[in-house]
Design a protein around this motif. Structure first.
Motif, PDB file in Angstrom:
ATOM      1  N   ALA D  89     -15.171 -13.786  -7.621  1.00 40.54           N
ATOM      2  CA  ALA D  89     -14.511 -14.085  -6.342  1.00 40.54           C
ATOM      3  C   ALA D  89     -13.056 -13.640  -6.357  1.00 40.54           C
ATOM      4  O   ALA D  89     -12.486 -13.297  -5.326  1.00 40.54           O
ATOM      5  CB  ALA D  89     -14.602 -15.580  -6.039  1.00 40.54           C
ATOM      6  N   ASN D  90     -12.454 -13.641  -7.528  1.00 41.18           N
ATOM      7  CA  ASN D  90     -11.044 -13.270  -7.640  1.00 41.18           C
ATOM      8  C   ASN D  90     -10.850 -11.768  -7.778  1.00 41.18           C
ATOM      9  O   ASN D  90      -9.846 -11.225  -7.325  1.00 41.18           O
ATOM     10  CB  ASN D  90     -10.419 -13.978  -8.848  1.00 41.18           C
ATOM     11  N   THR D  91     -11.797 -11.101  -8.402  1.00 42.49           N
ATOM     12  CA  THR D  91     -11.565  -9.689  -8.754  1.00 42.49           C
ATOM     13  C   THR D  91     -12.404  -8.693  -7.976  1.00 42.49           C
ATOM     14  O   THR D  91     -12.031  -7.535  -7.870  1.00 42.49           O
ATOM     15  CB  THR D  91     -11.894  -9.440 -10.244  1.00 42.49           C
ATOM     16  N   SER D  92     -13.540  -9.113  -7.426  1.00 41.46           N
ATOM     17  CA  SER D  92     -14.513  -8.105  -7.009  1.00 41.46           C
ATOM     18  C   SER D  92     -15.145  -8.342  -5.650  1.00 41.46           C
ATOM     19  O   SER D  92     -16.186  -7.772  -5.353  1.00 41.46           O
ATOM     20  CB  SER D  92     -15.635  -8.034  -8.061  1.00 41.46           C
ATOM     21  N   GLU D  93     -14.552  -9.188  -4.831  1.00 36.51           N
ATOM     22  CA  GLU D  93     -15.196  -9.467  -3.547  1.00 36.51           C
ATOM     23  C   GLU D  93     -14.291  -9.126  -2.368  1.00 36.51           C
ATOM     24  O   GLU D  93     -14.503  -9.580  -1.247  1.00 36.51           O
ATOM     25  CB  GLU D  93     -15.692 -10.925  -3.514  1.00 36.51           C
ATOM     26  N   CYS D  94     -13.289  -8.316  -2.619  1.00 38.48           N
ATOM     27  CA  CYS D  94     -12.427  -7.768  -1.557  1.00 38.48           C
ATOM     28  C   CYS D  94     -11.855  -8.849  -0.640  1.00 38.48           C
ATOM     29  O   CYS D  94     -11.713  -8.645   0.561  1.00 38.48           O
ATOM     30  CB  CYS D  94     -13.198  -6.734  -0.737  1.00 38.48           C
ATOM     31  N   GLY D  95     -11.563  -9.999  -1.234  1.00 42.60           N
ATOM     32  CA  GLY D  95     -10.931 -11.040  -0.427  1.00 42.60           C
ATOM     33  C   GLY D  95     -11.898 -11.850   0.420  1.00 42.60           C
ATOM     34  O   GLY D  95     -11.485 -12.510   1.377  1.00 42.60           O
ATOM     35  N   ALA D  96     -13.172 -11.835   0.072  1.00 48.12           N
ATOM     36  CA  ALA D  96     -14.153 -12.589   0.867  1.00 48.12           C
ATOM     37  C   ALA D  96     -13.811 -14.075   0.915  1.00 48.12           C
ATOM     38  O   ALA D  96     -13.895 -14.715   1.971  1.00 48.12           O
ATOM     39  CB  ALA D  96     -15.559 -12.396   0.303  1.00 48.12           C
ATOM     40  N   GLU D  98     -10.867 -15.513   0.606  1.00 44.00           N
ATOM     41  CA  GLU D  98      -9.696 -15.706   1.460  1.00 44.00           C
ATOM     42  C   GLU D  98     -10.102 -15.599   2.932  1.00 44.00           C
ATOM     43  O   GLU D  98      -9.611 -16.344   3.774  1.00 44.00           O
ATOM     44  CB  GLU D  98      -8.628 -14.660   1.133  1.00 44.00           C
ATOM     45  N   PHE D  99     -10.984 -14.671   3.232  1.00 42.38           N
ATOM     46  CA  PHE D  99     -11.430 -14.472   4.614  1.00 42.38           C
ATOM     47  C   PHE D  99     -12.210 -15.688   5.113  1.00 42.38           C
ATOM     48  O   PHE D  99     -11.918 -16.262   6.166  1.00 42.38           O
ATOM     49  CB  PHE D  99     -12.274 -13.205   4.682  1.00 42.38           C
TER      50      PHE D  99
END
Lengths: 351, 351, 351, 351
Positions: D89-96, D98-99
């Motif tokens: 979730a921190n490195t590989s989900e393009c800010g999902a 946060e969105f």
């Protein structure tokens, strides 16, 4: 040559001298930042007295700020906010409510003179799909008092809407950008005009009634106040030198200043409306119950105002809005009426 | 008995009298709302002269507002913002940047005394996954000037970071909450300290340097200004009585007031730092290049300050922050140094 | 005893066997994840042929996903999206568009049978406040083809709306949840039904026409495709085993399967509509131009359907929606008509 | 000539035949849409048995979807989510995250082999600023099980972290993209590996362990489930033909298929790790506790794999990730080990 008279909006006017003086008088010494100061604490006490309830008060920069953050506190991102079709939040805030609520849906409801019609609200709610995942869920009713068309909800009208909202487990927000004007008009106490009518959270307008750069959110339901602390910080509304906002909120209500200002503005509007309509050149298109006058002008009357350097806010179809402010002189009103009357006489003779 | 002296923050202080007076002097007549007035127009002209560039200026209520809205204008929702690990936006704004940018990612980078280390930034960017959909995409570098640890980036340091940012097609934002202090320290022009260093958009701090309830965003890149008009409206930042914010921005720079204020604050900080460290009871933990002093205190010194009613901001591990303001008296600094020195003498004799 | 017949929605049906078989046939070996595989590449080629244009295609899980992400690519957070008042995005997606666009505003426009009326759109745009910061800015028109009331826009109608959109510099999105049905109805090519009509981005429906768990976004304007890569990742839509979605999109159009399926569904709807209305017990309330039949039923007819275990979707006021699917048997239609006819005979005799 | 062997990721593999067959077998008749069908109801029952608790289960398209929507259900927009620095979730989900959470803050915490270190978490929380409006408020801890480095938290480790989370009134999310592998490794029941360890909500991974296009969220705390219904709809995750997702979730656990698949993958990883390290050409850089092998390769070994058409995922510094899948043949592992061993022999002889 006559100076311009500006009836376009409440916002074009100056600041009540009492507020400006209180601000200047505060300017000494050091005080804790971000609302940890004595004046901010005093605001809570003073407004709790004023509203006869244990309220939380948050100073915010603008009325849009007050509306958007209040509505976001009442409404989940998948919620629906029922508003009048002409509500400021719906027409004039560039999607602030949608932004702050993370995508809640404003559902416009019709009604005369900016008042939500109870039957129309009932009908909209009947079709709301409560519990269906496909539908934004009814969460909040927002009422503008005084309305965008210068009318004031009666207590009976507010009670009827509140009953509907409660029956659907919805919160009630009041956009009180002109709350003082509404109280002055209804001749009731702040409590009678807000939480006793079921209001949970109030955009408490200051700017339009002699304020400077500060409005407020007044919260009557403690659960709504809990999240506002964080919401206010992450929206960038939380002034570090909060005491200078607090002092404005204190000066505004000191010695009933706010009500004096509102009464005067309302009175001028009443005089203006009477004067304009008596001439026959202007026809009211909404009742004048606070400080706004909406009239349809004859072409000649519109031209006369223009010639007399009297500025008004056009609303299409020859309708104009004229807003009276407490800082206006009686003579301003007189001159405005005279301009239209004189012209109208000419116009009639010419026929 | 001695009065309290408050070194906790720039924000605990009063407003520069020149600003308060200018505000009061504006208070007459009517003017177009929402920035359509003459003073707001003058701000653009005046600041364009000041920055030797055709800038756009937007008054906003707070520094957090300035940061969050500036960063949102530079950064798409799937963007990454490279900041110092101690950047205010990263540590102290309750997620305002994430909110306004709709979920952009703050990527903390290390560096001494609050300055982003160029090598650390390079390394972070090497690993940024440019063009990979899995990764928030490098969009913006934000620099705090003066830094959160009271240091000031040199021009060479800013140029090096700007070159890296440009090489990665990133925008540069400067959090200039203490921009005046940085200019005073670097003894350079506003242009030299901002867009000539590659800065695209600047949070122009006023509040911390004698301001009231208003900071500003100064935009050097026209494409960034285009969206700000709408962003400002939907965030509720757009004051209707904008002229009262504009006049603050004008008074702030009138006759170089802002630089006079900053120079005095910086000077007091320099004196304070020298005085405290000379005693041996306090050790600097960051260079004093603007108006903030970060020191590690002996327990005795900490107690002495407390006894002398001198308030400081604790930062853990016996480190305190002491912020000097232009409104402080020379005697305040002297008293503070004396309190620690005297005590230190006692402490040394006791050993 | 008769089995139930389910006319409630396209979505209650099974998957076209060709798609299921293609899916199973793909199930071997290893392939690059997240769309780096050969089948995903083939989708782009195949759909570019199909649409006679260099399109980008993105598989997404649902039609709501396709709509919301497409609209977010066309519309800034302060943008307005003009849609039919009954558009799925407006009524049935729980605020997905508002969420994905970060608060854009859906502006409902009226029009018969789910088609946006050109004059109503013009009027709404006249009042849109282009360039005024107070107003969400016109950005996108979204058209549903076939419409939510089973009608199909003619090319002339689409061209007229496109011209209006272009005149206001707006993008055009088409919600093509029933795009195949619309093409079959209009008897035109995919290009003729989309980008040649000015469509910039298309929600390409698969699920409602024999699909499984996958729809698509087809992008005709390269600038819109650029951001979609990141948008798709951060929404969690980007399947790692993308080839299994790609194969569905390929099978769906292989040998014109999609059009065969749509033609059959449309044909059944036409038969159903004719049969029901001939009896006199049902009255069409919208033209049947694709696979949906909207009728007002007599109470007796409604009861007869219920007795015959024929399920329909109620829409209030005795109106029901009946959706035909390609997997339905001719006998299903016959039985439905018979149930109503027979009953109607009884009903008439009883009178 | 040898075929390629692909160790890059779990996601490059095919679908477990049992799942594909179950899917095909479902393909007949009509069923209520949007999860109103019998198979979706069965999922809730079956998973409640499996987890020995009354759980809610929501099918979602991807693991990122599961993570982002789960975290958004636990975390207010002003919340902080404590995660391992290498968390997907921190490195590989393009800010999902946060969105979906509308701007919550991911706070990275260190720890060996992808496990959050309890002391590091405690320290991060000590500095979290609970109750201070300036700080994103601690809301959720997310744990990845098995971790991004192939390790598996022990029950004692999970209990220790859960105790910390509870002491700070935080929710616990588990990213179980490889949950089956973790259970197989820990040889415990689903309940023992989840809610009995304090987990409130679980991203239940299917895709990486033989799934198709569907993962799930399993909710142990009823209050979190309430909002998910609406969240799922407005994210566009809610498939209308939900039964075809439900059947995958049923087939996945039918007859313990998921555990059989995971055990086989884990076993192959163990064999691979043993074989590679025995040669001396590869050094483990993390314990092999599930189906992932992280090794540092000699240059010769890396070249040998390449020559043998064995694909691995590079992680920088000669480190590679090799992921074993249940569909791999024993011979694949043997061939891989042989390629490195043989080469290593050559390499050693050459020295």
């Amino acid at each position: 040559m006559d100076a311009e008279i500006d009836f376009r909006s409440d916002n074009v006017g100056p600041v009540a001298p009492e507020i400006m003086e209180a601000l200047a008088a505060t300017n000494s010494g050091a005080a804790s930042a971000y609302g940890g100061d004595a004046l901010t604490a005093e605001v809570k006490l003073r407004y709790s007295e004023l509203f006869e309830a244990d309220v939380e008060v948050f100073a915010v920069p603008t009325g849009t700020a007050a509306n958007a953050i209040s509505l976001s506190a009442c409404t989940p991102p998948w919620g629906a906010i029922y508003c009048h079709v002409d509500a400021h939040a719906n027409t004039s805030e560039c999607g602030a409510t949608e932004f702050f609520s993370h995508g809640a849906k404003l559902v416009p409801v019709t009604g005369e003179h900016g008042r939500i019609d109870a039957a129309a609200l009932e009908e909209a709610l009947r079709d709301s799909g409560r519990g269906q995942a496909h539908r934004s869920q009814p969460a909040t009713v927002t009422l503008t008092q005084a309305t965008e068309w210068g009318a004031v909800y009666s207590h009976a009208q507010l009670d009827e809407l509140a009953e509907i909202a409660r029956a659907h487990s919805m919160s009630i927000h009041m956009d009180g950008a002109r709350f003082a004007g509404a109280l002055a008009s209804a001749n009731c106490t702040p409590a009678q005009g807000s939480w006793r009518r079921g209001v949970d959270i109030l955009s408490f307008g200051v700017t339009k009634n002699g304020g400077l750069l500060c409005d407020a959110v007044v919260v009557f339901r403690p659960d709504l106040a809990e999240t506002l602390k964080y919401r206010l910080r992450r929206t960038g509304y939380g002034w570090s030198k909060m005491r200078f906002a607090a002092v404005q909120l204190l000066a505004y209500v000191q010695g009933d200043l706010w009500l004096h200002l509102a009464r005067r503005a309302n009175l001028l509007a009443e005089r203006l409306a009477r004067g304009l309509t008596t001439t026959g050149a202007a026809r009211l298109i909404a009742p004048v119950e606070a400080n706004e006058v909406f009239v349809r002008l004859s072409d000649a009357a519109a031209a006369a105002l223009n010639r007399a350097k009297i500025r008004v806010h056009p609303r299409g179809d020859n309708i104009v809005r004229m807003v009276c402010r407490s800082d206006m002189a009686d003579a301003d009103i007189t001159r405005c009426i005279a301009a239209v009357t004189e012209n109208h006489g000419i116009e009639k003779r010419a026929n």
